[in-house]
Each structure stands twice: as structure tokens, then as C-alpha cells.
Motif scaffolding. Sequence first.
Motif, PDB file in Angstrom:
ATOM      1  N   TRP A 379      96.928  60.207  17.402  1.00  0.00           N
ATOM      2  CA  TRP A 379      97.343  59.924  16.164  1.00  0.00           C
ATOM      3  C   TRP A 379      96.807  60.265  15.556  1.00  0.00           C
ATOM      4  CZ3 TRP A 379     101.420  62.788  15.677  1.00  0.00           C
ATOM      5  CH2 TRP A 379     101.985  63.772  16.596  1.00  0.00           C
ATOM      6  N   LYS A 408     101.981  54.656  14.602  1.00  0.00           N
ATOM      7  CA  LYS A 408     103.086  56.267  15.648  1.00  0.00           C
ATOM      8  C   LYS A 408     104.186  55.322  16.452  1.00  0.00           C
ATOM      9  CE  LYS A 408     104.266  60.108  15.216  1.00  0.00           C
ATOM     10  NZ  LYS A 408     104.461  61.169  14.033  1.00  0.00           N
ATOM     11  N   ARG A 409     103.003  54.358  17.243  1.00  0.00           N
ATOM     12  CA  ARG A 409     104.420  54.047  18.073  1.00  0.00           C
ATOM     13  C   ARG A 409     104.756  53.266  17.599  1.00  0.00           C
ATOM     14  NH1 ARG A 409      99.404  54.117  22.685  1.00  0.00           N
ATOM     15  NH2 ARG A 409      99.350  56.002  23.454  1.00  0.00           N
ATOM     16  N   GLU A 411     106.252  53.298  14.959  1.00  0.00           N
ATOM     17  CA  GLU A 411     107.076  53.735  13.551  1.00  0.00           C
ATOM     18  C   GLU A 411     108.127  54.647  14.567  1.00  0.00           C
ATOM     19  OE1 GLU A 411     105.242  57.091  11.596  1.00  0.00           O
ATOM     20  OE2 GLU A 411     104.722  55.295   9.985  1.00  0.00           O
ATOM     21  N   GLU A 412     107.474  55.292  15.712  1.00  0.00           N
ATOM     22  CA  GLU A 412     108.204  55.520  16.710  1.00  0.00           C
ATOM     23  C   GLU A 412     109.209  54.586  17.456  1.00  0.00           C
ATOM     24  OE1 GLU A 412     106.795  57.260  19.758  1.00  0.00           O
ATOM     25  OE2 GLU A 412     105.972  59.381  18.605  1.00  0.00           O
ATOM     26  N   HIS A 415     111.450  53.230  14.735  1.00  0.00           N
ATOM     27  CA  HIS A 415     112.928  54.825  14.917  1.00  0.00           C
ATOM     28  C   HIS A 415     113.460  54.436  15.359  1.00  0.00           C
ATOM     29  CE1 HIS A 415     114.389  57.888  13.090  1.00  0.00           C
ATOM     30  NE2 HIS A 415     114.135  58.839  14.867  1.00  0.00           N
ATOM     31  N   GLU A 416     113.754  54.143  16.660  1.00  0.00           N
ATOM     32  CA  GLU A 416     114.023  53.800  17.990  1.00  0.00           C
ATOM     33  C   GLU A 416     115.350  53.447  17.801  1.00  0.00           C
ATOM     34  OE1 GLU A 416     115.817  54.341  22.044  1.00  0.00           O
ATOM     35  OE2 GLU A 416     115.017  55.812  20.243  1.00  0.00           O
TER      36      GLU A 416
END
Lengths: 896, 133
Positions: A379, A408-409, A411-412, A415-416
Motif C-alpha cells: 500500500w 494500512k495493516r 489501521e485494518e 479497525h477490526e
Amino acid sequence: MKDVDSLVMRVVHWTIPLLTIGIFAVDLLTPVGIAVSILYVVPLLLTVFRSKEQESLYFCGLATGLLWLGLFLKPPGSSLLYGVLNRTLGTLVLWILALGLIRFRRLQHESVQAERDLMSERVERAHAEGLMMEAQQARYYADREAVRAGVGRKEAEGQLLVAQLRLESIIESAMDAIITVDEDQRVVLFNHAAEQMFGCSTQAAIGQPLDRFLPTRFRDAHRHHVQGFGQSGVTSRKMGHLGTVMGLRSTGEEFPIEAAISHIAVEHQKYYTVILRDITERKQAEIVLKETTERWQLLMQYAPAALAMLDRDLRYLAVSQRWMSDYRLEGQSLIGKSHYEVFPEIPERWKIVHQRGLAGEVVRCEEDRFVRQDGTEQWLQWEVRPWYTIGGAVGGLVFFTEDITERKRGEEALHESQRQLTTLISNIPGFVYRCRNDRDWTFEYLSEGVSDLTGYTVQEYLVQRSISYGDNTHPGDRERVWQEIQAAVAQRRPYETTYRILTRAGEVKSVWERGEGIYAMDGGLNYLEGFVTDITERKRAEHLLRQSEERYRRLIAISPYAILVNRGDRILFANDQAIKLFGAVKADEILGRSVMDLFHPDYHPAIRERIHELVEGRAQVPMLEEKIVTLSGRSVDAEVSAARFVDEEGPAILVMLRDISERKRLQEQLRKTERIAELGTVASGMAHEIGTPMNVILGRAEYLMDRVTEEPIKKGLQTIITQVERITRVMNQLLSFARRKTPERGALDLKQVVEDSLEMFHERLTRSQIQLELLLADPCPMVLADADQMSQVMINLVMNAVHAMPNGGTLHVALAPELQMVKLTVADTGHGIPREVIKKIFDPFFTTKEFGKGTGLGLTVVKGIIEEHQGSIAVESQEGAGTTFTILLPMADNKT
Amino acid sequence: MSPVTNGKGAVLLIVEDDREMRSLLCDEFCGMGYQLREARDGDEAFLSVLQSVPDAILTDLRMPAGGDDYVSRLRTVAPQCPIVVMTAFGDARLKAQVLKAGANAYFDKPVHIAELKNCVQQLLNHGPGAEGR
């Protein structure tokens, strides 16, 4: 061109006054209405060619004067006003023009200054070289003219003049210092730039040796060098070819210069002309440039960002190390390679972006996915920016990229994890909160679960603030909860409390809360965070559990079974029955002991086996008869069953016991009775069989007895008869026991039976010197009994007493009511019964009497009869002191 | 039937399955001048009575074709004849049954022969009505 210029200069010189005079004359002659005065513009424009810029101004002043003089001198006419306006306008035009000219000339002068800029060095050098060439050419001409002077002086003088003028103007306007020395290296020419460079006026320089402008250490070398150059065939050396030499200012300061030199021979005299340029600034600029470049490269290379600079064909010019590492290109050399060659996987849309960049656009993207050739995913945050050449054209592109895969990971993942947290919070039975530490517990955050608990929505708490949690708290618990939480917060520990709340529907619920203070950096309490959950059900369950526990406790307490709980070979619990069974007073006497201590050693192997089975997982073991040992050491028969159960502390064994000694005793008695009954049956059958043979023996003996006279024979026959009679007695006793009929019980005056029986023994007692002691209650209550059997009992007991007192004694017979019974006591002062024998006296065929005197059935029969009457018989005896039989018989009802 | 005094010439039927006992009784009563007839079981006794009714019957009870109904049968064929029953270790119930069935006297074995003699003599002298002890 130069000729034309000088011609113009000369023509202008005299054209301006002529034109001015001419225009003035025409102006005077023309009528006022015609604006001839504007023609002054022409000579004004010509002043441009004059060397001094102020001349335009002077001329403008003169022209203004003449213009207005012309108006005064002319005869006034009707168009005077027009004339004034006309001339005013003309004057304005003249002055604007004049000022414009001055400004133009100044700009020109400044642009000449600007050309000394470092960046246009090459141009400048070319210019200087051009000047040099020109100067040389000019000098050549001058020299040639001089040589030719003799031949064509007039012509030569003209040309010389032009050449000198040109040379002078060049020398004066040159930006490089120009110094000409003669063969003795004395200065003959020293231009304006040289004045400035060396800080020495021309007057002071002319005639001075050139050495003066060199640092002392270079002087000799320089002199030789110049002479050497003079003797060489080379007439000029270009700027820079001599390398850098040092100059010396009048202030003593040394400075780097670049020099060009040329030499020329005029009338056998050699002249050397040097053109010098102060390169102090350039040197400094070079250093600055080098440093800048290095810094830039350093910055580029070590920038903590992926940077790449590419040319228009997208070939790499420079990349940062980060670029190499981000794209896993370590070890490769990218410079000069095409971007598309390095990244063949570049998508089409990026190529379009590159085109846009090359068209001058800056394109950026915050988040973009880049799938590498090996399938991995990156990303990126990127920016494509064009860079420009000095000429202003797009020179290529600069890429700034940042690998945000991790971010990004992250953030993911974040988020998760937030999603999970949200799911978690929304699914917990209760709510989480953040609140202020005030009496309202003003919420700052609240999860949705609150509405299930209190019936009020999150909006009501947080937005409308129409309800506070303080209001929800049950008034009876409010103060306590406040105090508890304040105490916890003061000690900075988490709090945990249980209290009641009032819901919107008016219900009371029990809740459990746990939370803690969140403190600021300065130590102050920011707010409280925690969790509240509904424990109403739990409370109810606890209540039910307590009830249930109570029920079972009672059950165990009233259970006819003795109950023990054993864990790890230690007794943990014993109910009252168990305490009683083991002969203890308090549970402590049993608790903690090993189970084995409480059981008879004969049963230990079996018990161990049973415990092992339970521990191995068998749910329960069946009821088994075992023997326990009470605390006093007495063995008691008990029925034992056990079951396994598991609680939080592990497996345990529940043992249930019941005292079966009474049952055993009854069983034993029954068994004995049965045996006796069997015996009766056998005796009865046998009696029939032996009756006749006995009769034959008896009869024959009597028969013979009547017929013999010899005494010894008679004595023998008498013995036979006696023995048969004895057998007959035994058989009759046995049969009477075996055949005893169902007693016909009724109200019986036992006193009468006693007296009748004793009457029968009267003679016997007297003979045996036995005193009779009678103690009969009068009146004595009737008993429920069979008269014949009671008589049999009395006879048996009295007979035993008489046999116990062969040497006389006292027979004590008493009859008295006792509770609902009547007590009959028959006591003797005989020899007594030994301790080891006393237990057996009621057993059939047990007798202590000498052979022939007892059947061994008398007391068995007595006991049988008494027990059939629901009575009891007990014996007490002391060896040598006598025996007492005590019989209890139930009283008859008054009615019967 | 004429009354017999001192037993002389009176016919006595002795019913006994045991040979020794029968022999003993015969020896004893023979010596007293009775005229003896013997039977070994109930049936023989019954037949003997049918042939000629004796002056008295001395009988065992427990023997083939014996028992209390045997006494009843005898009584039907010899209504007036004194019947003396002796049985080994009988009980009160049996005694009652036997007397009810028509016996005149009842004795448990073993019995003194003298008692038997007395009883038989009395019965013969005084007619029926005497009872055993």
C-alpha cells in the motif's frame, strides 16, 4: 557597424542644435493654430545617442523654453487659448519622453550590471573574449594605422581616430580589468575595472611596475613567465589557460584571478595586455555549489522517504536508499534504467499519471494498492511531481512514495479490533461507562446496554441529560455507593460494589459494578470508567440456592442415616446421626479423622476397594453390611453405602450409614427361633419313632422286675426304668416347646398364678430349706397373658432357683406394676451364673445342671413365652451371690 | 356282652404294628388271664372286630391303616367295646381327637404297663367311661 555608429555620433553632435534652431524658426513663422512645436521631439530623441543621459533633460528644458518663447513672440490671435493648450500638451509630451529616455538608459545600464551574474558565466566569458578579440583587432587596426601613418597619414589619422574611440569605449566599459604593460612591465593602460579590482586609480597605476599588483611570492615567477610568453610565437592565451593566479589589492588583500594575456610589438616595442577577472565570488560560488550538490545528494540518498528522480524518458537520475529498500531493490543499480524496466508490473493507470506529471501536473494519492510481480501487495502513498529545467521545461518527474502497508495493516487491525470491541461492548449483559466523579455520575460515554438495564436510552443520559445515573441508584444504596467509590478513588484502587437500581418501569434490579478512576498526568482524577451488570437473576439464584441448601441441610439433619463426607481420607462433615452413631458428642471428635479409624479392621480391605472404585469414577457403590467402631471402641453393625460427587474442591465421597445392630439382633433371634421350631419338628417326628421302642424297654424292665427276686438284677432294672423315664421327660419338654399352642391371652391376675405355682413347690422348698420371700403388690394390675404359659414360666424359674440353692437360701418373688408393665422378679441366693455362661442361658439345650437334672430347654421355653407376650426377660447374676430374673409383661386394658 | 371281672377269660384285642411291643403286651396281659387276639395293623384289627367283637381293644394309633379315623371306624363296628389308645408322644390335640372319635382311654407311649393293666381292668369292670391320664 562600428563605423556607422561613430558616424551617427558625430552627425548627431551637430544635428541637434541645427534642428532645434530650425524648429524654433518654423514655429515663429507658423500661425498659432498649427502645433509645430511638437517637432522638438525629434532632436530630443536624438539625444539618446549622446553619451551622457542628463543631456536629454537639458535639451528638454531648452526646448520647453523655446516653445513658450515662440508663443510670446508670435502675434496674439483668436486661437491663443488653443495655442496655450497645444503647447502645454507639447511640453508634457516632451518631458514624459525625456524622463522615459533617462529611465531607458538607466535600465540598459543595470542590465549590463546584471550580466555579471554567475549563472551566465559562459556568456560573460565569451563576451570578455569577444572584447579581447575586439580590442586586439582594434589594436591591430591602430597599429596598422600607425605603421601606415607615414604612407597615408590623412587616411590613417581618420581611421585611427575611429579605432581609438572604439578601443577606449571598449576598455572603459569592459567588466574585466585590462592592464597593458610595456616591455619593462610598467603599466601603460589601466582601465576602470582594474581600478576597482586593485583599488588603485589609473593615475596612480600608470607607469608603475606590474609587480605591484602581485603578491611578492609570485613576482619573479610572473616576470619570467611574461617574458617567456613574449618570446614565444603565441600571441594570446585564453582566459583560464593560465590557471588561477593571485592578485594583490592596494589594501594588501589577496584574491584569486583568472587572466588572459596577449602581446603585441609596436615599433619594436613589445606590449603585454592582460585581462584579469576577480574570481573570488566564483570560487566561493563553486564551493557553495559543490556543498549544495553534496548536501542535496546526501539528503536525497538518506531521506527517510522513498524518493526517485527521473528524466523525461522515466530513466532514473537519483533514488533514495529508502526507495531501494521499500521496493526491495537493494543491490541493483537503477541509475539510467527505465522505471518501467525496473517495475514491469506498473499498472496502466500509473503510466497515465506519469504522462500527466510530464505535462506539468502534480498528482498525488493518499492510498493506493500496488501488486508486485511476485504477488505481494504494497500500500502506497505517492506523489508525482514534475521538475523543471532552468529553461522552464519539464525535465522529468520526482516520485515521492511512502510504503504504508504496515500502517494500512495496522489501521485494518485497529479497525477490526475496534469492531470487535464494539461488538463485545454491545453484547455484554450490562454497560460500560465513563463518568464524572459527581453525585449524578454524569456520563461522558455509555454503551447501549444501559437501556436494557435501566430502561433509559443513551440519548437521555448523554444528549438530553434528562436522567442521571445518580437518580437511578436506589435511595437506600446511594450514599453507600458514593462512600465506597470515594474511598476507592482516594486510595487509587479499583472499586467493586453491588447495589440496587430503579428502572424506568419502577422495577428494582440488583447490579454489580466494577470500575476505577482515570487520572491525569498531574495526578488529578479525570473521570471514572467501569462496567455495570445485572445480577438480579444471580441474586435470585443465590436466594434459591440458599433455600435449596437449607432444605438439604434439614434433610441431612433429619435423615435416619448417619452421613459423612470424606475427601482425601479425611472426614469433612458428619451429621447428627453420624455423631450419635459413633458415640461422639461433638462433630469435632470425628471431623478430620481418617475413615479407616471408624471402621472395623476386618472391613478395611473391602472399604479400600470401594473407595478406589469411587475415586476411579464409579458413581456409587451398593449397600453393604460392615462393622464400624465407635469412639469408645465398640463394634456396631452398620449398613454402608457411598456415592461419589465432585465440587469445586474436587472429588469427594458421601457415606451413608445405618445402625443395623437391632435388626441383626432380631434376625439372629428369628434364626434361633426358626432353629428351635425346626428342632421341635424333628423332635416331634423322632418322638413317634422312639416312643414305642422306649415303651418296649420300659415294659420289659417292669416285666422282669416283677419276676426276679435278686436285688442286683432288680437294681439294674430300676436303672433302666429311671433312664427311660428321664428320656421321656426330655422328650416331653422338647415336644411341649415344639408343640406349644398359640397362647390364649386375656386379662390375667398374675398374683394368683404366682401363688398357685409356689403352692406346688411348698413341700420342695421346705425340704430344701429355702426361705420364701413374697412381695406381691395388692392389688396388682392384670396382665394380658395365657394362664398355662405363665404357670409354665413360674415353674421353670422356681425350679431353676431351687436347683441353684441345693444347700438352702432365700427365694425372693416380687410382683409390682412398673409404668405400663407389670414386673415379676424371681431371685435366688444360689451359686449364680458365671459371666461367660450368662449369655447362653437362653440358648436351647444349654444347661449347667448335672446330668439328668436339666433338659436345657426350660429357659428357652420361658424366653419364648415372654417374648410371645410382648414382654421381656432379663437376668442379672453374680457368681456366688445369686441370680435375679426380671420379667416385664404388658398390662391388660381395663376393659378386658 | 357280659361284664368280666379280674380280666379272667375276657377277650382283649391287641393292635400293634411293632412286634416287640406286641410281644410285651401279650406277655403282660396273658399272665393276667386275658384271652388275647392280635392284629398288626388297622385293617387286621378291623377285620378281627368284624369277625367277633372283643371285650376290649388296646390299640396303637400310628401304624398302617391307623390314625384317629381308624378309631372312628372301630367304634362303628364295636359301639360298646372299650377302646384304649396308646401312641408315642401324642399331644393334647391328638388326645382330644381320639377321645372324640370314640376311644375310652388315651395313653402316651412310653407308658407303664401297670397303668395300662389298671385302665383295662377298670374298663372291663365298670364299663366304658374310664379315661387315661
